[in-house]
Design a protein around this motif. Structure first.
Motif, PDB file in Angstrom:
ATOM      1  N   LEU A   1       0.824  -1.217   0.000  1.00 62.96           N
ATOM      2  CA  LEU A   1       0.000   0.000   0.000  1.00 62.96           C
ATOM      3  C   LEU A   1       0.859   1.268   0.000  1.00 62.96           C
ATOM      4  N   GLY A   2       2.173   1.103  -0.072  1.00 59.32           N
ATOM      5  CA  GLY A   2       3.069   2.252  -0.050  1.00 59.32           C
ATOM      6  C   GLY A   2       3.275   2.822   1.338  1.00 59.32           C
ATOM      7  N   LEU A   3       3.083   1.985   2.352  1.00 58.37           N
ATOM      8  CA  LEU A   3       3.212   2.426   3.739  1.00 58.37           C
ATOM      9  C   LEU A   3       4.372   1.722   4.422  1.00 58.37           C
ATOM     10  N   GLU A   4       4.909   2.366   5.442  1.00 63.17           N
ATOM     11  CA  GLU A   4       5.982   1.817   6.260  1.00 63.17           C
ATOM     12  C   GLU A   4       5.397   1.342   7.582  1.00 63.17           C
ATOM     13  N   LEU A   5       5.763   0.141   7.992  1.00 62.19           N
ATOM     14  CA  LEU A   5       5.394  -0.328   9.324  1.00 62.19           C
ATOM     15  C   LEU A   5       6.327   0.360  10.306  1.00 62.19           C
ATOM     16  N   ASP A   6       5.774   1.244  11.109  1.00 63.32           N
ATOM     17  CA  ASP A   6       6.574   2.045  12.027  1.00 63.32           C
ATOM     18  C   ASP A   6       6.734   1.355  13.380  1.00 63.32           C
ATOM     19  N   ASP A   7       5.675   0.680  13.831  1.00 63.30           N
ATOM     20  CA  ASP A   7       5.729  -0.008  15.115  1.00 63.30           C
ATOM     21  C   ASP A   7       4.607  -1.022  15.184  1.00 63.30           C
ATOM     22  N   LEU A   8       4.777  -1.997  16.071  1.00 62.76           N
ATOM     23  CA  LEU A   8       3.781  -3.039  16.263  1.00 62.76           C
ATOM     24  C   LEU A   8       3.839  -3.445  17.724  1.00 62.76           C
ATOM     25  N   GLN A   9       2.675  -3.459  18.371  1.00 64.50           N
ATOM     26  CA  GLN A   9       2.593  -3.854  19.776  1.00 64.50           C
ATOM     27  C   GLN A   9       1.431  -4.824  19.943  1.00 64.50           C
ATOM     28  N   VAL A  10       1.652  -5.850  20.743  1.00 62.94           N
ATOM     29  CA  VAL A  10       0.595  -6.790  21.113  1.00 62.94           C
ATOM     30  C   VAL A  10       0.427  -6.680  22.611  1.00 62.94           C
ATOM     31  N   SER A  11      -0.815  -6.483  23.060  1.00 59.07           N
ATOM     32  CA  SER A  11      -1.059  -6.380  24.496  1.00 59.07           C
ATOM     33  C   SER A  11      -2.336  -7.121  24.856  1.00 59.07           C
ATOM     34  N   GLY A  12      -2.541  -7.322  26.137  1.00 56.01           N
ATOM     35  CA  GLY A  12      -3.734  -7.982  26.646  1.00 56.01           C
ATOM     36  C   GLY A  12      -3.530  -9.462  26.853  1.00 56.01           C
ATOM     37  N   ARG A  13      -4.274 -10.012  27.812  1.00 58.50           N
ATOM     38  CA  ARG A  13      -4.198 -11.436  28.117  1.00 58.50           C
ATOM     39  C   ARG A  13      -5.439 -12.166  27.626  1.00 58.50           C
ATOM     40  N   GLY A  14      -6.595 -11.550  27.777  1.00 55.60           N
ATOM     41  CA  GLY A  14      -7.827 -12.150  27.266  1.00 55.60           C
ATOM     42  C   GLY A  14      -7.908 -11.806  25.799  1.00 55.60           C
ATOM     43  N   PRO A  15      -8.891 -11.012  25.427  1.00 58.15           N
ATOM     44  CA  PRO A  15      -8.877 -10.534  24.032  1.00 58.15           C
ATOM     45  C   PRO A  15      -7.611  -9.697  23.828  1.00 58.15           C
ATOM     46  N   ARG A  16      -6.824 -10.036  22.835  1.00 57.85           N
ATOM     47  CA  ARG A  16      -5.569  -9.350  22.557  1.00 57.85           C
ATOM     48  C   ARG A  16      -5.839  -8.082  21.759  1.00 57.85           C
ATOM     49  N   LEU A  17      -4.925  -7.135  21.851  1.00 57.49           N
ATOM     50  CA  LEU A  17      -4.964  -5.920  21.045  1.00 57.49           C
ATOM     51  C   LEU A  17      -3.684  -5.879  20.233  1.00 57.49           C
ATOM     52  N   LEU A  18      -3.839  -5.803  18.930  1.00 54.72           N
ATOM     53  CA  LEU A  18      -2.709  -5.642  18.023  1.00 54.72           C
ATOM     54  C   LEU A  18      -2.753  -4.201  17.524  1.00 54.72           C
ATOM     55  N   ARG A  19      -1.778  -3.396  17.975  1.00 53.36           N
ATOM     56  CA  ARG A  19      -1.699  -1.992  17.576  1.00 53.36           C
ATOM     57  C   ARG A  19      -0.587  -1.866  16.541  1.00 53.36           C
ATOM     58  N   VAL A  20      -0.965  -1.426  15.347  1.00 53.12           N
ATOM     59  CA  VAL A  20      -0.031  -1.282  14.237  1.00 53.12           C
ATOM     60  C   VAL A  20       0.078   0.208  13.905  1.00 53.12           C
ATOM     61  N   THR A  21       1.289   0.729  13.949  1.00 49.61           N
ATOM     62  CA  THR A  21       1.518   2.133  13.623  1.00 49.61           C
ATOM     63  C   THR A  21       2.157   2.198  12.242  1.00 49.61           C
ATOM     64  N   VAL A  22       1.545   2.991  11.362  1.00 52.05           N
ATOM     65  CA  VAL A  22       2.020   3.111   9.982  1.00 52.05           C
ATOM     66  C   VAL A  22       2.437   4.550   9.704  1.00 52.05           C
ATOM     67  N   ASP A  23       3.320   4.702   8.728  1.00 53.22           N
ATOM     68  CA  ASP A  23       3.794   6.032   8.371  1.00 53.22           C
ATOM     69  C   ASP A  23       4.209   6.017   6.903  1.00 53.22           C
ATOM     70  N   ARG A  24       4.423   7.174   6.360  1.00 49.17           N
ATOM     71  CA  ARG A  24       5.032   7.354   5.039  1.00 49.17           C
ATOM     72  C   ARG A  24       5.430   8.811   4.935  1.00 49.17           C
ATOM     73  N   ARG A  25       6.302   9.093   4.011  1.00 54.09           N
ATOM     74  CA  ARG A  25       6.753  10.477   3.808  1.00 54.09           C
ATOM     75  C   ARG A  25       5.520  11.342   3.541  1.00 54.09           C
ATOM     76  N   GLY A  26       5.402  12.416   4.257  1.00 52.69           N
ATOM     77  CA  GLY A  26       4.249  13.298   4.103  1.00 52.69           C
ATOM     78  C   GLY A  26       3.103  12.958   5.042  1.00 52.69           C
ATOM     79  N   GLY A  27       3.214  11.835   5.769  1.00 52.65           N
ATOM     80  CA  GLY A  27       2.195  11.462   6.738  1.00 52.65           C
ATOM     81  C   GLY A  27       1.071  10.632   6.125  1.00 52.65           C
ATOM     82  N   VAL A  28       0.123  10.281   6.959  1.00 53.88           N
ATOM     83  CA  VAL A  28      -1.016   9.482   6.520  1.00 53.88           C
ATOM     84  C   VAL A  28      -2.309  10.157   6.956  1.00 53.88           C
ATOM     85  N   ASP A  29      -3.338   9.975   6.140  1.00 55.72           N
ATOM     86  CA  ASP A  29      -4.640  10.544   6.486  1.00 55.72           C
ATOM     87  C   ASP A  29      -5.585   9.437   6.954  1.00 55.72           C
ATOM     88  N   VAL A  30      -6.786   9.811   7.333  1.00 55.63           N
ATOM     89  CA  VAL A  30      -7.764   8.873   7.878  1.00 55.63           C
ATOM     90  C   VAL A  30      -8.127   7.801   6.856  1.00 55.63           C
TER      91      VAL A  30
END
Length: 159
Positions: free
Chosen positions: A17-46
């Motif tokens: 998609l032309g995006l950079e994976l900036d960070d990835l975090q997995v948290s939680g013990r029951g239902p897990r949360l996968l937080r993916v942070t993306v970036d690209r030159r010029g930023g990203v919109d909604v």
């Protein structure tokens, strides 16, 4: 699924998609949360975040990385971003940062200044114009700072 495998899976999907994976975090013990942070030159919109979320969701549904339910959150680094990886520091050279350390460095545990340089083991920030070297292993938390500045009344557009 191991974090490295998740990283590689997400990185490939986002690169398409032309995006950079900036960070990835997995948290939680029951239902897990996968937080993916993306970036690209010029930023990203909604819309870009929504597109990335749909693409990642489809791919993750195919490989089913967790035992049980999980939530996916796709976000951008934002104006005040956490500095968790060496490359986050590199991308933030020249910016104002705050750093909290787990030991005293030059008599303080809270440091605020301009990030000047990043090396293999740490970084240098200018605190009140004086360079201060901090090792990555001494960092408890760090983030960039963004200061909202009010425009003088004379510079504001008439309303």
């Amino acid at each position: 699924m191991l974090d490295q495998q998740l990283w590689e899976l997400c990185e490939l999907q986002l690169a398409a998609l032309g995006l950079e994976l900036d960070d990835l975090q997995v948290s939680g013990r029951g239902p897990r949360l996968l937080r993916v942070t993306v970036d690209r030159r010029g930023g990203v919109d909604v819309q870009t975040l929504a597109d990335a979320s749909r693409a990642l969701s489809r791919r993750l549904d195919e490989v089913d990385p967790f035992d049980g339910p999980y939530s996916l959150e796709v976000t951008s680094p934002g104006l005040e971003r956490s500095l968790r990886r060496a490359r986050h520091y590199v991308k933030s050279i020249g910016r104002d940062v705050t750093v909290n350390t787990n030991v005293e460095v030059e008599g303080a545990r809270h440091h605020r200044g301009v990030l000047e340089a990043v090396g293999e083991d740490g970084f240098v920030i200018a605190v009140d114009g004086v360079p201060r070297r901090i090792a990555f292993g001494q960092v408890r938390g760090a983030k960039t700072r963004f200061e909202w500045k009010k425009q003088p009344k004379s510079a504001r557009k008439p309303g």
